[in-house]
Write an enzyme that holds these catalytic residues in place. Structure first.
Site, short mmCIF file in Angstrom:
data_model
loop_
_atom_site.label_atom_id
_atom_site.label_comp_id
_atom_site.label_asym_id
_atom_site.label_seq_id
_atom_site.Cartn_x
_atom_site.Cartn_y
_atom_site.Cartn_z
N HIS A 141 1.57 -12.61 -9.26
CA HIS A 141 1.15 -13.21 -7.99
C HIS A 141 2.22 -12.99 -6.92
O HIS A 141 1.92 -12.53 -5.81
CB HIS A 141 0.91 -14.71 -8.23
CG HIS A 141 0.49 -15.48 -7.02
ND1 HIS A 141 -0.74 -16.09 -6.90
CD2 HIS A 141 1.14 -15.76 -5.85
CE1 HIS A 141 -0.82 -16.70 -5.74
NE2 HIS A 141 0.32 -16.52 -5.09
N GLU A 142 3.47 -13.29 -7.26
CA GLU A 142 4.56 -13.16 -6.29
C GLU A 142 4.91 -11.70 -6.01
O GLU A 142 5.24 -11.34 -4.88
CB GLU A 142 5.79 -13.93 -6.77
CG GLU A 142 5.59 -15.42 -6.91
CD GLU A 142 5.13 -16.09 -5.63
OE1 GLU A 142 5.48 -15.59 -4.54
OE2 GLU A 142 4.40 -17.09 -5.71
N HIS B 15 2.67 -10.35 -3.38
CA HIS B 15 3.11 -10.73 -2.03
C HIS B 15 4.22 -9.79 -1.55
O HIS B 15 4.22 -9.33 -0.40
CB HIS B 15 3.65 -12.17 -2.03
CG HIS B 15 2.60 -13.22 -2.07
ND1 HIS B 15 1.51 -13.24 -1.24
CD2 HIS B 15 2.48 -14.33 -2.85
CE1 HIS B 15 0.77 -14.31 -1.49
NE2 HIS B 15 1.32 -14.98 -2.47
#
Length: 379
Positions: A67-68, A71
């Site tokens: 998820h990170e 980003h």
């Protein structure tokens, strides 16, 4: 949130783990292997429950990391630097350098994280359904089902329209696009974060008082964190508004007093500290910055060792220095000031030191900018 230890690099971005992640990892592992899995799939061995819980917890945190990382990748493609990724108690955070330049970039950077969690959740959900259709109804089906559900829940929670969640970024992008005012959009998202935080605290305390136990307190703790983070974002937005259009050269102290790294701490205290009233002193070689020593660092040196301790040995090292150019926007510099714990930046032109920016310089700039905004608003 600082990392307690580093795991390495992914797509060129440093990845670290804060010690607090061990707490939530242990809680998830224990909750699955000692409660959920034994209750749902009885008559298995203790070793099976422990391994299933461990596997689910590890894959869950790999999903948080993905998820990170998403980003970070999209942020880099949209022209932002990424200082690192840190996993901690409340999940993970990608440390972006600067702000998205357009609402579209903000939308892409914020939206990709929940999308990745949604894809991971859908993958494990479909896998669990296929296993069920194939007649597999054991413990590992439970692992797949849990991973599918928890990642889908993570995606849904993250798109709630409240800062600092990804949904808050999406809300900011929408308000920014509609109004053309990034500061106003940030304040709207931050206020939404306040509302969500208060709601979680209230609901969590209600759940605790009605018998939910630690789960209710955990919700309240998340709400408290959201309120604190949303308040910080609002303050940072107002500071950014006050500093908009101000260059580093407009606030820096030009041609600061410098010293050699070979100078002893005793010489610094006796000949510089009181004579010039400096609390920070750049170290240079042939006019080029190689370090930065501050009063806080000097205080950590015992009195009887100051005569034999050089400034170089206690200074912020050259690879930790925050460097800026005179024409750089001050708002672009601010996110980098946490790189070195001393909170200062050295201003360099053609490789040579021409100034220094301190927290007091920024505070004065904020005050002037706030007065300017008030005068403009009153017209």
């Amino acid at each position: 949130m600082r990392a307690s230890f580093r795991l390495g690099r992914i797509v060129g971005v440093p990845v670290g783990v804060n010690w607090s992640v061990l707490v939530i990892f242990a809680l998830i592992w224990w909750g699955l292997s000692a409660n959920l899995f034994p209750t749902s799939y009885p008559d298995r061995s203790v070793v099976a429950y422990v391994l299933a819980g461990l596997a689910a917890a590890v894959v869950f945190f790999l999903g948080l990391l993905a998820h990170e990382v998403s980003h970070a990748v999209v942020a880099k493609r949209n022209g932002l630097g990424v200082g690192g990724i840190t996993l901690w108690l409340f999940g993970g955070v990608a440390e972006l350098r600067g702000e998205a330049r357009t609402p579209g970039a903000e939308l892409r950077i914020a939206g990709v994280g929940p999308l990745v969690s949604l894809i991971i959740g859908a993958f494990f959900g479909v896998l669990a359904m296929l296993l069920n259709l194939a007649g597999v109804h054991g413990l590992w089906l439970g692992v797949m089902a849990w991973l599918g559900g928890i990642n889908l829940l993570l995606a849904v929670f993250n798109i709630l329209p409240a800062a600092p969640l990804d949904g808050g970024r999406l809300l900011r992008a929408a308000v920014w696009k509609a109004t053309g005012d990034r500061t106003r959009a940030t304040v709207v998202a931050a206020r939404a974060g306040w509302v969500l935080g208060l709601a979680l605290i209230g609901f969590g305390l209600f759940r605790f008082l009605t018998g939910a136990g630690v789960g209710g307190l955990w919700l309240a703790l998340i709400g408290w964190f959201l309120i604190g983070a949303a308040s910080l974002e609002e303050r940072q937005a107002r500071v950014g508004s006050a500093l908009r259009g101000i260059r580093v050269a407009d606030v820096m102290t030009p041609q600061p007093q410098t010293a050699s790294g070979e100078m002893t701490v005793a010489d610094f205290v006796d000949n510089y500290l009181f004579a010039y009233r400096h609390t920070a002193l750049p170290l240079t070689e042939d006019g080029r910055p190689v370090g930065l020593v501050t009063l806080d660092r000097v205080r950590g040196v015992p009195s009887d060792a100051r005569g034999s301790t050089t400034l170089e040995s206690v200074a912020c090292r050259s690879d930790e220095l925050v460097l800026a150019s005179p024409d750089e926007q001050l708002t672009d510099l601010l996110p980098r000031l946490s790189d070195c714990a001393d909170g200062r930046a050295l201003v360099v032109a053609d490789g040579r030191l021409v100034g220094i920016v301190s927290p007091s310089d920024i505070s004065r700039a904020v005050q002037r900018g706030s007065m300017r905004d008030q005068v403009t608003a009153g017209r």
